[in-house]
Design a protein around this motif. Structure first.
Motif, PDB file in Angstrom:
ATOM      1  N   LEU A   1       0.846  -1.192   0.000  1.00  0.00           N
ATOM      2  CA  LEU A   1       0.000   0.000   0.000  1.00  0.00           C
ATOM      3  C   LEU A   1       0.880   1.240   0.000  1.00  0.00           C
ATOM      4  N   THR A   2       0.611   2.146  -0.938  1.00  0.00           N
ATOM      5  CA  THR A   2       1.343   3.407  -1.024  1.00  0.00           C
ATOM      6  C   THR A   2       0.375   4.556  -0.769  1.00  0.00           C
ATOM      7  N   VAL A   3       0.765   5.458   0.119  1.00  0.00           N
ATOM      8  CA  VAL A   3      -0.010   6.661   0.425  1.00  0.00           C
ATOM      9  C   VAL A   3       0.829   7.867   0.027  1.00  0.00           C
ATOM     10  N   GLN A   4       0.268   8.718  -0.813  1.00  0.00           N
ATOM     11  CA  GLN A   4       0.978   9.923  -1.255  1.00  0.00           C
ATOM     12  C   GLN A   4       0.103  11.146  -1.016  1.00  0.00           C
ATOM     13  N   VAL A   5       0.711  12.200  -0.489  1.00  0.00           N
ATOM     14  CA  VAL A   5       0.011  13.449  -0.205  1.00  0.00           C
ATOM     15  C   VAL A   5       0.726  14.584  -0.918  1.00  0.00           C
ATOM     16  N   GLY A   6      -0.012  15.310  -1.726  1.00  0.00           N
ATOM     17  CA  GLY A   6       0.518  16.497  -2.383  1.00  0.00           C
ATOM     18  C   GLY A   6      -0.162  17.729  -1.820  1.00  0.00           C
ATOM     19  N   ASP A   7       0.544  18.463  -0.959  1.00  0.00           N
ATOM     20  CA  ASP A   7      -0.026  19.622  -0.267  1.00  0.00           C
ATOM     21  C   ASP A   7       0.079  20.859  -1.152  1.00  0.00           C
ATOM     22  N   ARG A   8      -1.068  21.533  -1.375  1.00  0.00           N
ATOM     23  CA  ARG A   8      -1.084  22.748  -2.188  1.00  0.00           C
ATOM     24  C   ARG A   8      -1.375  23.995  -1.361  1.00  0.00           C
ATOM     25  N   PHE A   9      -1.644  23.806  -0.081  1.00  0.00           N
ATOM     26  CA  PHE A   9      -1.883  24.943   0.817  1.00  0.00           C
ATOM     27  C   PHE A   9      -0.649  25.081   1.702  1.00  0.00           C
ATOM     28  N   LEU A  10       0.213  26.003   1.361  1.00  0.00           N
ATOM     29  CA  LEU A  10       1.536  26.065   1.977  1.00  0.00           C
ATOM     30  C   LEU A  10       1.660  27.150   3.040  1.00  0.00           C
ATOM     31  N   ALA A  11       0.567  27.853   3.341  1.00  0.00           N
ATOM     32  CA  ALA A  11       0.639  28.934   4.326  1.00  0.00           C
ATOM     33  C   ALA A  11       0.994  28.408   5.711  1.00  0.00           C
ATOM     34  N   ASN A  12       0.677  27.150   6.006  1.00  0.00           N
ATOM     35  CA  ASN A  12       0.999  26.555   7.307  1.00  0.00           C
ATOM     36  C   ASN A  12       2.106  25.507   7.185  1.00  0.00           C
ATOM     37  N   GLY A  13       2.912  25.612   6.129  1.00  0.00           N
ATOM     38  CA  GLY A  13       3.971  24.641   5.898  1.00  0.00           C
ATOM     39  C   GLY A  13       3.554  23.607   4.872  1.00  0.00           C
ATOM     40  N   ASN A  14       4.534  22.842   4.425  1.00  0.00           N
ATOM     41  CA  ASN A  14       4.295  21.845   3.383  1.00  0.00           C
ATOM     42  C   ASN A  14       4.153  20.470   4.029  1.00  0.00           C
ATOM     43  N   ASP A  15       2.947  19.924   3.964  1.00  0.00           N
ATOM     44  CA  ASP A  15       2.683  18.606   4.537  1.00  0.00           C
ATOM     45  C   ASP A  15       2.782  17.492   3.505  1.00  0.00           C
ATOM     46  N   SER A  16       3.342  17.769   2.343  1.00  0.00           N
ATOM     47  CA  SER A  16       3.497  16.732   1.333  1.00  0.00           C
ATOM     48  C   SER A  16       4.382  15.609   1.861  1.00  0.00           C
ATOM     49  N   GLY A  17       4.120  14.423   1.395  1.00  0.00           N
ATOM     50  CA  GLY A  17       4.924  13.289   1.815  1.00  0.00           C
ATOM     51  C   GLY A  17       4.298  11.993   1.365  1.00  0.00           C
ATOM     52  N   SER A  18       4.887  10.898   1.792  1.00  0.00           N
ATOM     53  CA  SER A  18       4.372   9.584   1.407  1.00  0.00           C
ATOM     54  C   SER A  18       4.702   8.565   2.482  1.00  0.00           C
ATOM     55  N   ALA A  19       3.973   7.474   2.431  1.00  0.00           N
ATOM     56  CA  ALA A  19       4.221   6.350   3.329  1.00  0.00           C
ATOM     57  C   ALA A  19       3.975   5.065   2.548  1.00  0.00           C
ATOM     58  N   ASN A  20       4.788   4.053   2.823  1.00  0.00           N
ATOM     59  CA  ASN A  20       4.668   2.769   2.147  1.00  0.00           C
ATOM     60  C   ASN A  20       4.533   1.665   3.188  1.00  0.00           C
ATOM     61  N   PHE A  21       3.594   0.791   2.965  1.00  0.00           N
ATOM     62  CA  PHE A  21       3.368  -0.337   3.857  1.00  0.00           C
ATOM     63  C   PHE A  21       3.358  -1.619   3.026  1.00  0.00           C
ATOM     64  N   SER A  22       3.962  -2.666   3.553  1.00  0.00           N
ATOM     65  CA  SER A  22       3.910  -3.961   2.880  1.00  0.00           C
ATOM     66  C   SER A  22       3.886  -5.060   3.932  1.00  0.00           C
ATOM     67  N   HIS A  23       3.149  -6.113   3.623  1.00  0.00           N
ATOM     68  CA  HIS A  23       3.045  -7.213   4.576  1.00  0.00           C
ATOM     69  C   HIS A  23       2.552  -8.459   3.852  1.00  0.00           C
ATOM     70  N   THR A  24       3.024  -9.623   4.314  1.00  0.00           N
ATOM     71  CA  THR A  24       2.570 -10.900   3.803  1.00  0.00           C
ATOM     72  C   THR A  24       1.729 -11.583   4.871  1.00  0.00           C
ATOM     73  N   THR A  25       0.540 -12.039   4.485  1.00  0.00           N
ATOM     74  CA  THR A  25      -0.379 -12.653   5.436  1.00  0.00           C
ATOM     75  C   THR A  25      -0.603 -14.115   5.056  1.00  0.00           C
ATOM     76  N   PRO A  26       0.075 -15.039   5.735  1.00  0.00           N
ATOM     77  CA  PRO A  26      -0.157 -16.467   5.485  1.00  0.00           C
ATOM     78  C   PRO A  26      -1.332 -16.986   6.312  1.00  0.00           C
ATOM     79  N   VAL A  27      -2.017 -17.999   5.800  1.00  0.00           N
ATOM     80  CA  VAL A  27      -3.165 -18.632   6.462  1.00  0.00           C
ATOM     81  C   VAL A  27      -3.013 -20.137   6.331  1.00  0.00           C
ATOM     82  N   LEU A  28      -3.321 -20.857   7.403  1.00  0.00           N
ATOM     83  CA  LEU A  28      -3.257 -22.316   7.379  1.00  0.00           C
ATOM     84  C   LEU A  28      -4.393 -22.873   8.226  1.00  0.00           C
ATOM     85  N   GLY A  29      -5.114 -23.843   7.679  1.00  0.00           N
ATOM     86  CA  GLY A  29      -6.207 -24.445   8.426  1.00  0.00           C
ATOM     87  C   GLY A  29      -6.354 -25.922   8.116  1.00  0.00           C
ATOM     88  N   VAL A  30      -6.884 -26.661   9.100  1.00  0.00           N
ATOM     89  CA  VAL A  30      -7.139 -28.091   8.917  1.00  0.00           C
ATOM     90  C   VAL A  30      -8.494 -28.412   9.534  1.00  0.00           C
TER      91      VAL A  30
END
Length: 708
Positions: free
Chosen positions: A433-462
């Protein structure tokens, strides 16, 4: 030190069931059809729930529609163990739904539980979902999957709720439903369904309106729905599903303090900064409200190749929201805040492609599913002050302007091998999952940035088939929850985006039994444990703005038991019981180890005794819903919502006269007029946690249908 959760009663039941059933099992036993509830949740292919190594319940069309106005899914879901579904009496914030404690702290909508309607996600890639997008009027069934197998659906899959609507079949039918109830509730629904050659169609349109139980909680909801099914090729099916939702001026009553709730459960919280006499409520002074426009379409194609199958589904839609919140001017003045008006325009789309292969393997059958999910959403988001001069509750100066983009790509693999008495299932899903923010209101600073998340979810049942009337199973999985976009918005009480939040990771264990005993009684039971690290908890919640932080380790241990029985003479019963110990396994800040997770009851119950006559033309039922107390804050220091028990009653009737079909129902909820807290706003810094449930209330409805 951990205190073991005592589940001896349930364990004894499993053992007793095995002893009882072993000598009487027969392949031709007339009770066996009770087991043949076909589901797709958990395995992605048609499968009897009795033979699936997972906790899965089916809510059928009768429970969804009989004796209900079909506005809130919470009414139908109350009968499912492990699930807590609350109507907040606030249509601006949607339902509260949690599964084994996952999703209990959501500030609005649903997080931690995956929502899917006719194969189309009602949950965005970040895990935030809206159950109001479900069309309950044409629902055929709702499948609820809990426990380890939910993890195969990826991010925020502490549970999975899938709604399936009926296909158009047979001769054309027109139907009109009318219903009304307490507090000015009224609903009109008009539908048409049928088939012509290879084309099946379902068309539905409805309007619901209410004056609201709580002060400043009126709402109007318009919904439309279309489903088309076609068979363009041999063994091929094409399905198109489209729906819209519109809510204009939906009032938000906000939460209240304990003192206000005790004074008047229906009242709003007084704004102490108001200079008028008498003072106005926060909701009234700021005219807190929300406008919603939601529309989406999904197209799926399924093609069989012998025993194998190809599934291709694509969807897209748009969601627009304008929300007016309640902030004081002093709070708004902080330069890093975005003002009290939220305005976003979201475009979203995605695709799910999978291939199912069935092969003989080692004296058994191997079913393999391989596929990929892709989801994408883009928000054009602005924020404004909610005042101009001394006038509150109006759009003022711009305080926020940004573009928020979410994208997730999830390849997955699942395999099931059946041989003799054994069913072995395993799967794996990898989410990026990629989250990207492009801030266009800069009067209170630039909050632009991004975050990346990755995970593997294994499942096993009997699963092991002890005999034709008793199956036992065990399963395990790894799960995770990324911060939703809304949980990333703020850092504490004054900061901008919090890109440092981590995804919560969890390990799930479950053991269960599914049994059919004479006479015509089915029992499902499960014991489970979930250990979570980096749990996302509320850091600060003020005036509708909630920020989050990662906490220490948490622990959930519990038991679920459901019993369905046909008792004879038209009488049937259902009991669903959940016991859940959800605590902080390690302390953090002022929260001690052993503190209960807020928003999660340690026990709840649904019980129903129903009757219908031999011709199924008239029926009645009594329902009991009970819950233990629920804490509103992590430290468990504030007054919890007390436990409660309410009793509901309903009657329904139907008649068939030639091509005409008539139905009627009447329902009374909270027969004994108990006062209780229906839901909580977890972690509210101003301690406005409490949302009251209605006292005694009623609804009646009737429908008329004609088949051409």
């Amino acid at each position: 030190m951990h205190h073991p959760f005592r589940l001896k009663a349930v364990a004894s039941l499993f053992a007793a069931s095995s002893t009882l059933l072993a000598p009487v099992a027969r392949a031709t036993d007339p009770m066996l059809p009770m087991a043949d509830v076909v589901v797709v949740s958990g395995s992605r292919i048609a499968h009897t729930s009795f033979d699936l190594p997972a906790a899965v319940d089916v809510v059928d069309a009768a429970r969804i529609s009989d004796g209900q106005m079909r506005v809130n899914a919470s009414e139908a879901l109350a009968s499912v163990p492990g699930l807590v579904a609350q109507n907040r009496q606030n249509y601006a914030q949607d339902l509260q739904i949690s599964s084994r404690g996952f999703g209990a702290r959501s500030a609005f909508g649903v997080r931690g539980v995956r929502l899917i309607g006719d194969g189309v996600p009602a949950t965005m890639p970040d895990g935030q979902g809206q159950p109001s997008a479900f069309n309950l009027d044409r629902a055929e069934r709702i499948e609820v999957l809990r426990g380890p197998f939910s993890a195969i659906y990826g991010n925020h899959s502490g549970g999975v709720i899938q709604l399936f609507t009926r296909d158009g079949q047979g001769r054309p039918t027109l139907e009109t439903n009318l219903a009304s109830g307490s507090d000015g509730a009224r609903k009109t629904d008009i539908s048409a369904q049928g088939s012509s050659g290879a084309l099946g169609y379902v068309i539905d349109a409805s309007r619901f309106a209410t004056d609201g139980y709580r002060d400043h909680s009126a709402a109007t909801r318009d919904q439309s729905f279309v489903k088309l099914t076609m068979t363009p090729t041999k063994d091929g099916t094409l399905t198109l599903v489209a729906n819209t939702l519109r809510q204009d001026g939906t009032e938000d009553p906000l939460g209240v303090t304990w003192a206000t709730y005790q004074r008047d459960p229906r009242a709003g919280e007084i704004d102490t900064t108001d200079t008028q006499t008498p003072k106005r409520t926060l909701a009234g002074r700021y005219n807190t409200r929300k406008d919603i426009r939601h529309q989406q379409i999904g197209i799926a194609y399924d093609q069989k190749f012998g025993d194998d199958r190809l599934h291709v589904m694509t969807y897209g839609g748009n969601r627009q929201v304008v929300q007016y919140q309640a902030f004081s001017k002093g709070f708004q003045a902080a330069p890093s805040q975005s003002g009290g008006v939220v305005d976003f325009d979201r475009n979203f789309y995605g695709v799910d492609i999978n291939w199912v292969s069935i092969r003989a393997l080692a004296a058994g059958t191997l079913t393999t599913t391989i596929g990929i999910d892709y989801g994408h959403s883009t928000d054009e988001r602005t924020g404004y002050e909610n005042f101009i001069g001394s006038q509150l509750g109006v759009q003022g100066a711009l305080r926020r302007d940004e573009q928020d983009t979410l994208a997730s790509a999830d390849p997955y693999l699942q395999a099931e091998w059946q041989a003799g008495a054994w069913v072995l299932t395993g799967g794996m899903r990898h989410t990026r999952l990629t989250v990207q923010v492009g801030d266009r209101f800069l009067a209170n600073g630039n909050d632009s940035g991004s975050a990346n998340f990755s995970h593997t979810t294994p499942v096993l049942g009997v699963l092991y088939k002890v005999n034709p009337l008793l199956n036992v199973y065990a399963s395990t999985a790894r799960g995770f929850e990324t911060p939703t976009l809304n949980e990333l918005f703020y850092s504490g009480t004054g900061g901008g985006f919090n890109f440092n939040l981590r995804a919560a990771q969890s390990t799930h264990l479950e053991a269960g039994a599914k049994a059919i005993i004479a006479p015509n009684t089915r029992i499902n039971g499960a014991l489970f444990q979930v250990r979570t690290s980096d749990e996302l908890v509320v850091d600060s919640a003020v005036g509708g703005r909630t920020s989050y932080k990662n906490a220490s380790k948490t622990l959930r241990q519990g038991a679920e038991l459901s019993i369905d029985s046909t008792l004879g003479a038209g009488i049937s019963g259902r009991v669903a019981v959940t016991a859940l110990r959800a605590v902080y396994d390690e302390g953090v800040g002022n929260v001690l180890a052993g503190s209960r997770l807020p928003g999660v009851p340690n026990a709840n119950l649904f019980a129903e005794l129903a009757w219908k006559n031999a011709s199924d033309h008239i029926g009645a039922a009594l329902e009991t819903i009970a819950s233990s107390k629920i804490y509103a804050d992590d430290a468990n220091s504030d007054i919890p919502a007390p436990g409660y028990t309410v009793l509901n009653a309903r009657v329904n009737a139907k008649q068939v006269v030639g091509a005409w079909r008539f139905k009627q129902f009447a329902r009374v909820n909270n027969l004994l007029d108990r006062g209780y807290i229906g839901s909580l706003i977890v972690g509210d810094t101003n301690k406005r946690y409490y949302e009251a449930a209605p006292g005694r209330n009623w609804m009646v409805g009737a429908s008329i249908a004609y088949t051409f």
